[in-house]
Design a protein around this motif. Structure first.
Motif, PDB file in Angstrom:
ATOM      1  N   GLY B 208      21.417  26.957 104.852  1.00 47.93           N
ATOM      2  CA  GLY B 208      20.852  28.136 104.212  1.00 47.93           C
ATOM      3  C   GLY B 208      19.562  28.594 104.847  1.00 47.93           C
ATOM      4  N   PHE B 209      18.857  29.415 104.097  1.00 46.07           N
ATOM      5  CA  PHE B 209      17.622  30.015 104.584  1.00 46.07           C
ATOM      6  C   PHE B 209      16.574  28.953 104.904  1.00 46.07           C
ATOM      7  N   GLY B 210      16.696  27.798 104.285  1.00 49.18           N
ATOM      8  CA  GLY B 210      15.764  26.698 104.521  1.00 49.18           C
ATOM      9  C   GLY B 210      15.802  26.169 105.950  1.00 49.18           C
ATOM     10  N   ALA B 233      27.677  28.598 105.504  1.00 47.47           N
ATOM     11  CA  ALA B 233      26.312  29.118 105.445  1.00 47.47           C
ATOM     12  C   ALA B 233      26.127  29.934 104.175  1.00 47.47           C
ATOM     13  N   SER B 234      24.879  30.090 103.783  1.00 47.43           N
ATOM     14  CA  SER B 234      24.579  30.968 102.656  1.00 47.43           C
ATOM     15  C   SER B 234      24.431  32.388 103.182  1.00 47.43           C
ATOM     16  N   ARG B 235      24.430  33.345 102.264  1.00 50.37           N
ATOM     17  CA  ARG B 235      24.304  34.735 102.677  1.00 50.37           C
ATOM     18  C   ARG B 235      22.965  35.017 103.328  1.00 50.37           C
ATOM     19  N   ARG B 236      21.914  34.368 102.849  1.00 51.41           N
ATOM     20  CA  ARG B 236      20.589  34.639 103.450  1.00 51.41           C
ATOM     21  C   ARG B 236      20.551  34.203 104.904  1.00 51.41           C
ATOM     22  N   ALA B 237      21.219  33.093 105.209  1.00 52.31           N
ATOM     23  CA  ALA B 237      21.268  32.630 106.601  1.00 52.31           C
ATOM     24  C   ALA B 237      22.091  33.605 107.453  1.00 52.31           C
ATOM     25  N   LEU B 251      30.349  34.338  96.784  1.00 55.59           N
ATOM     26  CA  LEU B 251      30.972  35.484  96.132  1.00 55.59           C
ATOM     27  C   LEU B 251      31.452  36.514  97.139  1.00 55.59           C
ATOM     28  N   THR B 252      30.608  36.847  98.094  1.00 54.25           N
ATOM     29  CA  THR B 252      31.003  37.826  99.107  1.00 54.25           C
ATOM     30  C   THR B 252      31.360  37.130 100.427  1.00 54.25           C
ATOM     31  N   GLY B 253      31.608  35.852 100.374  1.00 51.22           N
ATOM     32  CA  GLY B 253      32.042  35.112 101.560  1.00 51.22           C
ATOM     33  C   GLY B 253      33.324  34.373 101.244  1.00 51.22           C
ATOM     34  N   ILE B 266      19.828  25.118 101.027  1.00 50.33           N
ATOM     35  CA  ILE B 266      20.449  26.180 100.214  1.00 50.33           C
ATOM     36  C   ILE B 266      19.986  25.989  98.776  1.00 50.33           C
ATOM     37  N   SER B 267      19.470  27.061  98.171  1.00 48.59           N
ATOM     38  CA  SER B 267      18.896  26.906  96.834  1.00 48.59           C
ATOM     39  C   SER B 267      19.963  26.776  95.760  1.00 48.59           C
ATOM     40  N   GLY B 268      21.130  27.437  95.991  1.00 49.62           N
ATOM     41  CA  GLY B 268      22.200  27.327  94.996  1.00 49.62           C
ATOM     42  C   GLY B 268      22.195  28.439  93.980  1.00 49.62           C
ATOM     43  N   ILE B 285      20.720  18.687 100.328  1.00 54.59           N
ATOM     44  CA  ILE B 285      19.528  18.220 101.048  1.00 54.59           C
ATOM     45  C   ILE B 285      18.538  19.368 101.019  1.00 54.59           C
ATOM     46  N   ASN B 286      17.396  19.152 100.391  1.00 56.33           N
ATOM     47  CA  ASN B 286      16.478  20.258 100.147  1.00 56.33           C
ATOM     48  C   ASN B 286      15.075  19.707  99.910  1.00 56.33           C
ATOM     49  N   THR B 287      14.062  20.494 100.264  1.00 60.78           N
ATOM     50  CA  THR B 287      12.690  20.071  99.978  1.00 60.78           C
ATOM     51  C   THR B 287      12.348  20.228  98.499  1.00 60.78           C
TER      52      THR B 287
HETATM   53  C1  LIG Z   1      26.255  40.953  95.137  1.00 61.82           C
HETATM   54  C2  LIG Z   1      25.710  39.711  95.766  1.00 61.82           C
HETATM   55  C3  LIG Z   1      26.574  38.897  96.481  1.00 61.82           C
HETATM   56  C4  LIG Z   1      26.081  37.718  97.092  1.00 61.82           C
HETATM   57  N1  LIG Z   1      26.960  36.911  97.767  1.00 61.82           N
HETATM   58  C5  LIG Z   1      26.512  35.736  98.281  1.00 61.82           C
HETATM   59  C6  LIG Z   1      27.405  34.839  98.953  1.00 61.82           C
HETATM   60  O1  LIG Z   1      28.586  35.109  99.154  1.00 61.82           O
HETATM   61  N2  LIG Z   1      26.892  33.666  99.422  1.00 61.82           N
HETATM   62  C7  LIG Z   1      25.582  33.313  99.266  1.00 61.82           C
HETATM   63  O2  LIG Z   1      25.198  32.225  99.720  1.00 61.82           O
HETATM   64  N3  LIG Z   1      24.724  34.143  98.663  1.00 61.82           N
HETATM   65  C8  LIG Z   1      25.155  35.355  98.172  1.00 61.82           C
HETATM   66  N4  LIG Z   1      24.259  36.188  97.574  1.00 61.82           N
HETATM   67  C9  LIG Z   1      22.828  35.894  97.724  1.00 61.82           C
HETATM   68  C10 LIG Z   1      22.324  34.857  96.746  1.00 61.82           C
HETATM   69  O3  LIG Z   1      21.914  35.510  95.574  1.00 61.82           O
HETATM   70  C11 LIG Z   1      21.094  34.145  97.368  1.00 61.82           C
HETATM   71  O4  LIG Z   1      20.162  35.082  97.782  1.00 61.82           O
HETATM   72  C12 LIG Z   1      21.434  33.280  98.568  1.00 61.82           C
HETATM   73  O5  LIG Z   1      22.535  32.440  98.286  1.00 61.82           O
HETATM   74  C13 LIG Z   1      20.241  32.453  98.915  1.00 61.82           C
HETATM   75  O6  LIG Z   1      20.463  31.778 100.122  1.00 61.82           O
HETATM   76  P1  LIG Z   1      19.710  30.409 100.438  1.00 61.82           P
HETATM   77  O7  LIG Z   1      19.975  29.428  99.375  1.00 61.82           O
HETATM   78  O8  LIG Z   1      20.079  30.054 101.832  1.00 61.82           O
HETATM   79  O9  LIG Z   1      18.193  30.890 100.472  1.00 61.82           O
HETATM   80  P2  LIG Z   1      17.001  30.588  99.490  1.00 61.82           P
HETATM   81  O10 LIG Z   1      17.360  30.936  98.098  1.00 61.82           O
HETATM   82  O11 LIG Z   1      15.819  31.224 100.110  1.00 61.82           O
HETATM   83  O12 LIG Z   1      16.863  29.035  99.543  1.00 61.82           O
HETATM   84  C14 LIG Z   1      16.395  28.327 100.640  1.00 61.82           C
HETATM   85  C15 LIG Z   1      16.318  26.896 100.245  1.00 61.82           C
HETATM   86  O13 LIG Z   1      15.907  26.135 101.349  1.00 61.82           O
HETATM   87  C16 LIG Z   1      15.005  25.129 100.927  1.00 61.82           C
HETATM   88  N5  LIG Z   1      14.209  24.742 102.074  1.00 61.82           N
HETATM   89  C17 LIG Z   1      13.215  25.436 102.668  1.00 61.82           C
HETATM   90  N6  LIG Z   1      12.730  24.778 103.731  1.00 61.82           N
HETATM   91  C18 LIG Z   1      13.429  23.634 103.837  1.00 61.82           C
HETATM   92  C19 LIG Z   1      13.413  22.539 104.738  1.00 61.82           C
HETATM   93  N7  LIG Z   1      12.592  22.496 105.762  1.00 61.82           N
HETATM   94  N8  LIG Z   1      14.281  21.518 104.549  1.00 61.82           N
HETATM   95  C20 LIG Z   1      15.153  21.534 103.504  1.00 61.82           C
HETATM   96  N9  LIG Z   1      15.219  22.554 102.622  1.00 61.82           N
HETATM   97  C21 LIG Z   1      14.369  23.606 102.790  1.00 61.82           C
HETATM   98  C22 LIG Z   1      14.235  25.784  99.819  1.00 61.82           C
HETATM   99  O14 LIG Z   1      13.679  24.813  98.962  1.00 61.82           O
HETATM  100  C23 LIG Z   1      15.307  26.609  99.131  1.00 61.82           C
HETATM  101  O15 LIG Z   1      15.952  25.878  98.103  1.00 61.82           O
HETATM  102  C24 LIG Z   1      24.723  37.368  96.976  1.00 61.82           C
HETATM  103  C25 LIG Z   1      23.869  38.211  96.244  1.00 61.82           C
HETATM  104  C26 LIG Z   1      24.339  39.354  95.654  1.00 61.82           C
HETATM  105  C27 LIG Z   1      23.392  40.220  94.882  1.00 61.82           C
END
Ligand SMILES: Cc1cc2nc3c(=O)[nH]c(=O)nc-3n(C[C@H](O)[C@H](O)[C@H](O)COP(=O)(O)OP(=O)(O)OC[C@H]3O[C@@H](n4cnc5c(N)ncnc54)[C@H](O)[C@@H]3O)c2cc1C
Lengths: 267, 326
Positions: B208-210, B233-237, B251-253, B266-268, B285-287
């Motif tokens: 994910g974005f992390g 991967a998560s959507r943010r990545a 949801l969209t993947g 990935i935050s979940g 695995i997350n901080t």
């Molecule tokens: C209509 C709609 C559809 C969507 N469809 C999807 C979808 O299909 N899939 C999807 O994934 N999302 C989807 N989203 C987006 C979703 O809401 C989240 O924004 C997205 O899942 C967040 O991605 P993330 O967990 O990678 O990022 P973040 O929420 O930013 O989380 C990043 C995580 O990384 C951790 N982190 C940071 N640095 C480190 C490190 N060095 N080591 C370990 N951990 C670290 C942080 O603690 C945090 O928990 C959708 C949103 C909408 C509105």
């Protein structure tokens, strides 16, 4: 080569984070609705096709309650020219089978007025999410169909050539028009509504078609016409409490994690 | 009256995939529940050659539909061919895989057979009702067919694979008329990388974005290779351009249902959980120990991914007996 494009859209709850009421129905009363997220890509594809072929028109079509007209306005704000609403109490509670029949009847009506070239759909909805309405609509009409389209490669007045994302690679497929094309997110980057579009969407008036207007019997649509019914909704079973891997150092945590993986026969 | 459970096997590029055996497994569950015979139809270019394998996996009878127009997958021709087999079999239920092809065929078949349709079925109940996720997997729907014939697609990785059992059942070829095709198959471009397909993967490692950058996916790919896992991967990545969309889970993947899902950085959020919450063992695995994924995971490891992943990868390689040279 002017195209007459139709894009089918749905108004869905703006969140999937819903609970269940005492009767086992999703608690969606009062949850705001929005354009189904996957339909944004279909709308954008329709607008791009229209822009690529001068003299073309793009119309958004939906089946839903009066309030679903909002998603037609959203489509217009994003560049579509017009909308059409299929509505009435008889359409309530339809599944993909009944809804695709209603869409096909509305498309027949549009086609009779002016031949339809391409009908676009999103991948699936965020509520029921079956991902079959585009194909079922094509089946009712006996038109060509293709799903999982990631690119519209070429289009002329007789055919459309698309790239279809399969599990093991990418197919190129050429369809005779009219055709139903279900898109995936990879197809484009949707634009935001423009100011001009927003103005147009406010002024837009939509034809409203009931089952009778489309030559359908009430028994064919909505809950009465559905081929399947959701008898009960439930929350997924709770997951058992998780195990925390502790350790003084990262190396210790890594070793412990791999121990657990071996123990659970995951590696 | 309609009788029999028909499993429609669609060879992919002329071969059977393991998911075909899962379909037969699902068919067996439904056949036992409804006390009806299990039937199979192999539809496609190489059907006759593959029918023997299918016919030896506990079915009462197998049908084949083979024709030059079925060399490559197109929706109308395959649907007509499958409909011919379904009509010949007289089946009450028709089962297909929840793949791109299977879903499209099921959609057309349902209209053709005037049948109710349930997609992405994850459970078959003893009364023949089925369960599937909706609202992005946030809710589970119990679905009942209102029509004499019902069509269903089954989610990958949910039913046991049917094994060969005794003598092969009889095989009957079914004729069909493709009519004037409206779709022409032009070409196929296979996946060049040797990455494992997400949807049918037994193990998935997702970032994910992390991970902070495209670079951050490198140790993740190493871990995936060590585990023999597909990469998600998560959507943010994905939206950050670190990894292509085909890897997006949610949801969209893609929806995945592996035995093991490892979520790193990935935050979940609910939209991500929508695509993976029914995985077997979930490792986070997350901080941030309090983020939703760490809370719902079967196993959680708090820490920096950059520090943890190489250690975990090396540890796995060492256990597997290929210690990495220093
Ligand atoms: C209509 C709609 C559809 C969507 N469809 C999807 C979808 O299909 N899939 C999807 O994934 N999302 C989807 N989203 C987006 C979703 O809401 C989240 O924004 C997205 O899942 C967040 O991605 P993330 O967990 O990678 O990022 P973040 O929420 O930013 O989380 C990043 C995580 O990384 C951790 N982190 C940071 N640095 C480190 C490190 N060095 N080591 C370990 N951990 C670290 C942080 O603690 C945090 O928990 C959708 C949103 C909408 C509105």
């Amino acid at each position: 080569m002017a195209l007459n494009i139709v894009v089918c859209v749905k108004s869905t709850p703006s969140t999937v984070n819903v609970g269940v009421d005492a009767e086992g129905r999703p608690k969606i009363a009062g949850v705001p609705t929005a354009l189904n997220p996957f339909d944004e890509f279909a709308v954008e594809a329709a607008v791009r096709l229209k822009e690529g072929a001068p003299g073309s028109t793009a119309t958004a079509l939906t089946v839903g309650p009066d309030a679903a007209a909002e998603v037609l306005r959203e489509a217009i704000a994003r560049g579509v020219d017009a909308g059409a609403l299929v509505t009435g109490p008889e359409f309530e509670g339809g599944d993909s089978y009944a809804t695709s029949l209603a869409l096909s009847a509305a498309l027949k009506k549009l086609h009779a007025e002016k031949p339809v070239s391409i009908v676009l759909f999103g991948k699936n909805t965020s509520d029921a999410g079956a991902g079959v309405v585009g194909t079922q609509t094509a089946a009712w009409l006996d038109w060509a169909s293709v799903s999982a389209v990631k690119k519209i490669e070429a289009v002329d007045d007789k055919s459309v050539t698309v790239l279809r994302n399969m599990e093991d690679g990418v197919d190129t497929v050429k369809l005779s028009l009219p055709a139903c094309v279900s898109t995936i997110k990879e197809i484009n980057e949707p634009r935001l509504p423009s100011l001009k579009g927003k103005m147009a969407s406010k002024k837009a008036v939509f034809p409203k078609w009931t089952a009778a207007d489309l030559g359908l019997q009430p028994a064919q649509v909505g809950a009465a016409g559905a081929g399947s019914v959701v008898v009960k909704a439930a929350l997924p079973p709770a997951r058992p409490a998780g195990l925390k891997v502790e350790g003084a150092t990262a190396a210790e945590k890594a070793a412990k994690l791999v121990d657990i993986l071996v123990e659970r026969k995951l590696i | 009256m309609a009788n029999g459970i028909l499993v429609v096997v669609i060879p992919s590029r002329g071969t059977l995939s393991p998911s075909s055996y899962e379909l037969l497994g699902a068919g067996k569950v439904l056949a036992d529940a409804l006390k009806q015979p299990l039937l199979a139809a192999v539809v496609g270019g190489n059907a006759a050659a593959l029918a023997g394998d299918v016919a030896s996996r506990g079915v009462a009878k197998a049908f084949t539909v083979e024709h030059a127009s079925l060399k490559d997958f197109t929706e109308e021709a395959y649907a007509k061919a499958a409909a011919a087999a379904a009509e010949k079999s007289g089946a009450a239920r028709v089962i297909l895989p929840s793949t791109i092809a299977g879903r499209a065929l099921a959609a057309r078949l349902a209209v053709h057979l005037k049948a109710g349709l349930a997609t992405d079925v994850t459970e078959i109940l003893s009364d023949g009702r089925v369960r599937r996720g909706y609202y992005g997997g946030n809710l589970i729907a119990e679905v009942e067919f209102k029509t004499p014939v019902g069509v269903l697609t089954v989610a990958p990785m949910t039913f046991p694979r049917a094994e060969t059992a005794g003598a092969a059942a009889p095989v009957e070829a079914v004729a069909f008329d493709p009519g004037a095709p409206k779709t022409e198959f032009v070409s196929f471009q296979g996946e060049t990388s040797r990455e494992i397909d997400l949807g049918a993967a037994e193990k998935v490692v997702a970032g994910g974005f992390g991970l902070g950058s495209a670079e951050g996916f490198k140790p993740l790919f190493d871990l995936a290779h060590a585990l023999g896992a597909a990469v998600g991967a998560s959507r943010r990545a994905v939206d950050s351009g670190w990894i292509p969309y085909k890897h997006q889970v949610g949801l969209t993947g893609r929806t995945v249902r592996p035995k093991l899902y490892v979520a790193i950085g990935i935050s979940g959020q609910i939209q991500h959980l929508a695509g993976m919450a029914s995985s077997g063992t979930i490792i986070a695995i997350n901080t941030d120990k309090d983020c939703p994924l760490m809370q719902m995971a079967s196993i959680s490891v708090q820490g920096e991914y950059a520090e943890l992943l190489p250690l975990i990868t090396n540890e796995i390689k060492a256990r597997k007996g290929h210690a990495v040279p220093a």
